[in-house]
Design an enzyme around this catalytic site. Structure first.
Site, mmCIF file in Angstrom:
data_model
loop_
_atom_site.group_PDB
_atom_site.id
_atom_site.type_symbol
_atom_site.label_atom_id
_atom_site.label_comp_id
_atom_site.label_asym_id
_atom_site.label_seq_id
_atom_site.Cartn_x
_atom_site.Cartn_y
_atom_site.Cartn_z
ATOM 1 N N ASP A 1 3.542 -0.935 11.645
ATOM 2 C CA ASP A 1 3.081 0.388 11.257
ATOM 3 C C ASP A 1 2.398 1.009 12.467
ATOM 4 O OD1 ASP A 1 2.327 1.953 8.447
ATOM 5 O OD2 ASP A 1 0.967 2.367 10.110
ATOM 6 N N ASP B 1 0.802 -1.230 0.000
ATOM 7 C CA ASP B 1 0.000 0.000 0.000
ATOM 8 C C ASP B 1 0.832 1.276 0.000
ATOM 9 O OD1 ASP B 1 1.050 -0.365 2.530
ATOM 10 O OD2 ASP B 1 -0.826 -0.292 3.621
ATOM 11 N N HIS B 2 1.992 1.258 0.651
ATOM 12 C CA HIS B 2 2.743 2.502 0.809
ATOM 13 C C HIS B 2 3.467 2.948 -0.457
ATOM 14 C CE1 HIS B 2 1.898 2.017 5.019
ATOM 15 N NE2 HIS B 2 2.626 3.054 5.356
ATOM 16 N N ARG C 1 -2.145 12.357 10.169
ATOM 17 C CA ARG C 1 -0.822 12.880 10.482
ATOM 18 C C ARG C 1 -0.556 14.084 9.580
ATOM 19 N NH1 ARG C 1 2.986 7.903 11.468
ATOM 20 N NH2 ARG C 1 2.136 8.004 13.561
ATOM 21 N N SER D 1 6.004 7.463 13.543
ATOM 22 C CA SER D 1 5.738 6.150 12.968
ATOM 23 C C SER D 1 6.550 5.025 13.599
ATOM 24 C CB SER D 1 6.010 6.188 11.470
ATOM 25 O OG SER D 1 7.389 6.183 11.235
ATOM 26 N N ARG E 1 8.509 3.291 11.826
ATOM 27 C CA ARG E 1 9.610 3.167 10.870
ATOM 28 C C ARG E 1 10.924 2.795 11.549
ATOM 29 N NH1 ARG E 1 9.196 8.503 7.613
ATOM 30 N NH2 ARG E 1 7.110 7.627 7.437
HETATM 31 C C1 MIC Z 1 3.086 6.604 8.457
HETATM 32 O O1 MIC Z 1 1.870 6.780 8.474
HETATM 33 O O2 MIC Z 1 3.890 7.468 8.845
HETATM 34 C C2 MIC Z 1 3.615 5.301 7.928
HETATM 35 C C3 MIC Z 1 4.302 5.574 6.659
HETATM 36 O O3 MIC Z 1 2.540 4.430 7.685
HETATM 37 C C4 MIC Z 1 4.590 4.707 8.944
HETATM 38 C C5 MIC Z 1 5.237 3.462 8.522
HETATM 39 C C6 MIC Z 1 6.540 3.550 7.807
HETATM 40 O O4 MIC Z 1 7.201 4.576 7.811
HETATM 41 O O5 MIC Z 1 6.945 2.537 7.252
HETATM 42 C C7 MIC Z 1 3.944 4.392 10.283
HETATM 43 O O6 MIC Z 1 2.966 5.017 10.622
HETATM 44 O O7 MIC Z 1 4.457 3.565 11.025
HETATM 45 FE FE1 SF4 Z 2 -0.823 4.674 4.939
HETATM 46 FE FE2 SF4 Z 2 0.257 5.422 7.283
HETATM 47 FE FE3 SF4 Z 2 -1.188 7.110 5.790
HETATM 48 FE FE4 SF4 Z 2 -2.389 5.161 6.975
HETATM 49 S S1 SF4 Z 2 -1.307 6.829 7.971
HETATM 50 S S2 SF4 Z 2 -2.729 5.815 4.867
HETATM 51 S S3 SF4 Z 2 -0.870 3.522 6.832
HETATM 52 S S4 SF4 Z 2 0.774 6.188 5.249
#
Ligand code: MIC
Ligand code: SF4
Length: 774
Positions: A175, A110-111, A464, A659, A661
């Site tokens: 995540d 998805d990302h 976010r 996140s 991450r």
């Molecule tokens: C986000 O919403 O910031 C992400 C991208 O989903 C991250 C995950 C990632 O950086 O791989 C998260 O929320 O953990």
């Molecule tokens: Fe994707 Fe993270 Fe955004 Fe949700 S918050 S849509 S998991 S990047």
């Protein structure tokens, strides 16, 4: 070929192991005494303990002081991973040489999918551009027996809610928004890949027993107010640090007035206040949702457990259970809220927003509206937004700006397509993007003329809103709101518009005012499965499947183990950078264009800390070496690495916010980072650091931050001894300033015995490998 009618999910692997959990809860009650009233969070967590006696009775005054003290060793029921973080998780899992995963797991692509011109163009292009990575993930999934949801299937949290989340389940997800599943009564925790590996190899996963923050809901929502407003409001109260160390447990008479998907939205954004997770008790509203998503048997079992007193209320809190803190929210008087810019906890009720725009000099116009994402793309969200679009269309209005819709899953998309919700959006000029993260994670190439550096405001229904997150433009202000508010603002195009009270002039000159949105909670004719190509692969392992990582790839690289900790304290460390202000995981390891290097540690390390503000100069990503020469932060880190010089970072509050991450921990480690010294740290990130062998320390006296500067030389005092003794004893830093003077900085740490083992071995993975060899 697969057809949607063949969709027969493996219900058994998706049903929480209720008999086992009930047995374990019984054991917990025996240990703690049957008079002890437990919160729901405690029941679910403790019934997943590997050894309840060891976890609950040591270090807790014999069970009296568990929350905040005990080290829980847990056995989660399942793991979910998204494509960006799954790469590292799998690369780490592969080093363990096991034939299959120990618990059911899933991967969700998805990302890595862009949102630009609409799903039909963006999806095939993204698949082409990321083929090597998707092929790697798919082959590893097949080999180890992980269900693989291909690109286009949907966003991890939406797919998990539709398929895997269930009352009483405990799962880990790589995540931070994994707690979304708490909307369906699961304890779902966001972690880094190394933590996921614990569950995948059947090693107990450790968590400091969280405290429990009770949020009592009273009254019921009406009109424009939506579940999103509960969490937008709560984020304002708690701030981005307020949930740290807590599980947020919703309860009270207002719960049953919320839809199941609304509860998920609320839990999803609990990540923004730093909570370990959030959850709702089993509710009558869960039953129709489980039934409409092919899980009637789970609904039935949950109902039986919840209504049979002898089954100890596994899915609800005990009457009289005590919360460590309690907040009450009256849904009946809750106003819609708008949060931002740049931080999710800056919360303004809609009635005060126009004033806030003027006082803060925020842009007067809205430049784009984006609804959907993992936070807000339920049938109900879309139906209510559709209602507003229909009202406006009937008055001859079109959105004043670009209006994007991101369905959370193929199931949602196909259902909205059948019910003509999508055509309503499209006829109004909306653009339907792929079922993926897209603009939420910086995969958004704007074509509306707004360029880098342009000050502008967007409204999104996301969770976010850190600087630069969506379009890579640090001047884009992302205001978070419910999809209904975002939709209405897209018609007005003005940030000072209040949809509840203001009107818009139609092309014929009349005044149009929206009526409060309405919409069905669940699709009246059930969910569609949609494109059968987007269904998951089976979870049966196929050990002969080759998993290929080309040695010349710039996208994937096999992980090299980190060196163990030396047999003494660290000497000659240098402060690489003193960070000022917010330092999120986006600051430490940016997404957007860098997403493509998630499986290649050396390559992605070139983005390390590039968003960080230099405390001495106010510059972003400008670091100074001892001789005064300047470079980017990753360049200086690489230079020091080449010289064999190890380093630390000094930072302010909530370092690593945001996140899960783990790259934000892996990259500094790879480049020679040994210690992070901050005023405070975000939970997931702090654990990620420990797992990768970086020591997270906090100032005992916050003011000492002022005593430190870039390039200071640092020696640890007591660190080695503390690690050797499993976390006992204090650690301080002897700091030599440029002018030769010395200061001593006292620090605090939260290292458990096991975590000390990770640091000494070099990383958690090194320790795991060592334990398997012996
Ligand atoms: C986000 O919403 O910031 C992400 C991208 O989903 C991250 C995950 C990632 O950086 O791989 C998260 O929320 O953990
Ligand atoms: Fe994707 Fe993270 Fe955004 Fe949700 S918050 S849509 S998991 S990047």
């Amino acid at each position: 070929t697969k057809s949607s009618h063949d969709y027969n999910p493996d219900i058994e692997s998706r049903t929480p192991p209720y008999p086992k959990l009930l047995k374990r809860l019984h054991e917990v009650r025996r240990l703690l005494g049957s008079a002890r009233q437990l919160t729901l969070a405690e029941k679910i967590l403790y019934s997943h303990l590997d050894n309840p006696e060891e976890s609950l009775l040591s270090n807790t005054d014999n069970g009296l002081n568990i929350r905040g003290n005990a080290n829980l060793k847990l056995k989660p029921d399942r793991v979910a991973m998204q494509d960006a973080s799954a790469q590292m998780a799998l690369l780490q899992f592969m080093t363990c040489n096991l034939p299959s995963t120990a618990v059911p797991a899933s991967i969700h692509c998805d990302h890595m999918i862009v949102g630009e011109r609409g799903a039909d163009v963006d999806l095939p292009e993204s698949i082409k551009g990321n083929k090597e990575v998707f092929d790697f993930l798919e082959s590893a999934a097949k080999k180890y027996g992980i269900e693989f949801w291909p690109p286009g299937a949907g966003i991890i949290h939406q797919t998990v809610l539709e398929n895997y989340a269930a009352p009483g389940l405990m799962m880990l997800g790589t995540d931070s928004h994994t707690p979304n599943a708490g909307g369906l009564g699961a304890i779902a925790i966001g972690v880094g890949g190394a933590d996921a590996v614990d569950a995948l190899v059947d090693a107990p996963w450790e968590l400091k027993a969280p405290k429990v923050l009770g949020v009592r809901l009273e009254g019921q929502l009406s009109g424009w107010s939506s579940p999103k407003d509960v969490i937008l409001h709560l984020a304002g109260k708690l701030t981005v640090r307020g949930g740290t160390g807590f599980i947020i447990e919703y309860h009270g008479p207002g719960v049953d007035s919320l839809s199941c998907t609304g509860m998920a939205t609320i839990c999803n954004m609990g990540a923004e206040v730093g909570a370990t997770t959030s959850l709702f008790p089993f509710s009558v509203r869960h039953i129709p949702y489980l039934e409409s998503t092919h899980r009637s048997s789970i609904a039935l079992q949950a109902q039986t457990i919840a209504s049979t007193p002898s089954l100890q209320n596994l899915l609800r809190a005990d009457q009289g259970a005590q919360y460590d803190e309690l907040i009450t929210i009256d849904l009946s008087t809750l106003e819609p809220h708008i949060n931002g810019p740049f931080t999710p906890d800056l919360s303004t009720p809609v009635s005060k927003f126009a004033e806030a725009v003027k006082t803060n000099n925020w842009p007067q116009t809205v430049s784009a509206g984006l609804i959907g994402s993992c936070t807000n793309s339920s049938y109900q969200d879309m139906a209510r937004s559709e209602d507003l679009v229909k009202q406006a269309s009937a008055a001859g209005l079109r959105p004043a700006i670009d209006f994007f819709v991101t369905p959370g899953s193929e199931q949602i998309r196909a259902t909205l397509d059948r019910d003509q919700t999508l055509s309503t959006f499209e006829e109004a000029g909306g653009i339907v993007l792929a079922n993926a993260c897209g603009p939420c994670i910086g995969q958004w190439k704007r074509t509306d003329g707004v360029s880098k550096g342009d000050n502008n405001a967007i409204f999104t229904s996301y969770n976010r809103n850190f600087r630069g997150r969506n379009d890579g433009n640090p001047e884009t202000m992302n205001f978070l709101a419910s999809p209904e508010i975002v939709t209405a603002m897209s018609y007005a195009g003005s940030t000072t518009f209040n949809p509840l009270t203001d009107s818009i002039t139609t092309p014929t000159g009349t005044q149009f005012r929206f009526s409060p949105p309405t919409g069905a909670e669940l699709p009246p004719s059930g969910f569609e499965v949609g494109n059968p190509d987007f269904l998951p692969t089976s979870g049966a392992p196929s050990p002969s499947t080759p998993v290929v990582v080309s040695p010349t790839s710039d996208r994937l690289a096999i992980l090299e183990p980190f060196d163990p900790f030396p047999d003494h304290n660290l000497t000659g460390l240098r402060v690489l950078y003193k960070v000022q202000g917010k330092c999120t995981t986006d600051t430490i390891s940016a997404a957007g264009p860098w997403l493509k290097y998630k499986g290649h540690l050396p390559n992605i390390s070139a983005n390390t800390l590039i968003g960080a503000v230099n405390a001495a100069t106010g510059e972003v990503n400008v670091a100074y070496d001892v001789d005064g020469s300047s470079s980017s932060i990753p360049e200086l880190a690489q230079k020091w690495k080449d010289q064999g010089l190890e380093w630390l970072v000094v930072a302010e509050h909530n370092y690593g916010e945001g996140s899960a991450r783990e790259h934000a921990a892996l990259q500094p480690r790879y480049l020679g980072g040994r210690v992070i010294l901050a005023k405070s740290l975000a939970r997931i990130h702090e654990t990620n650091l420990k797992k990768q062998g970086v020591v997270p320390l906090t100032f005992e006296n916050e003011k000492d931050y002022d005593l430190m500067d870039a390039c200071d030389e640092v020696e640890t005092v007591g660190l080695y001894e503390m690690l050797k003794s499993g976390g006992e004893g204090s650690v301080s830093l002897k700091v030599k300033k440029k002018d030769g003077t010395e200061v001593e900085i006292k620090t605090k740490h939260t290292m458990s015995n096991d975590q000390c083992g990770f640091i000494l071995a070099g990383s958690a993975l090194n320790l795991l490998a060592k334990m398997k060899r012996s």
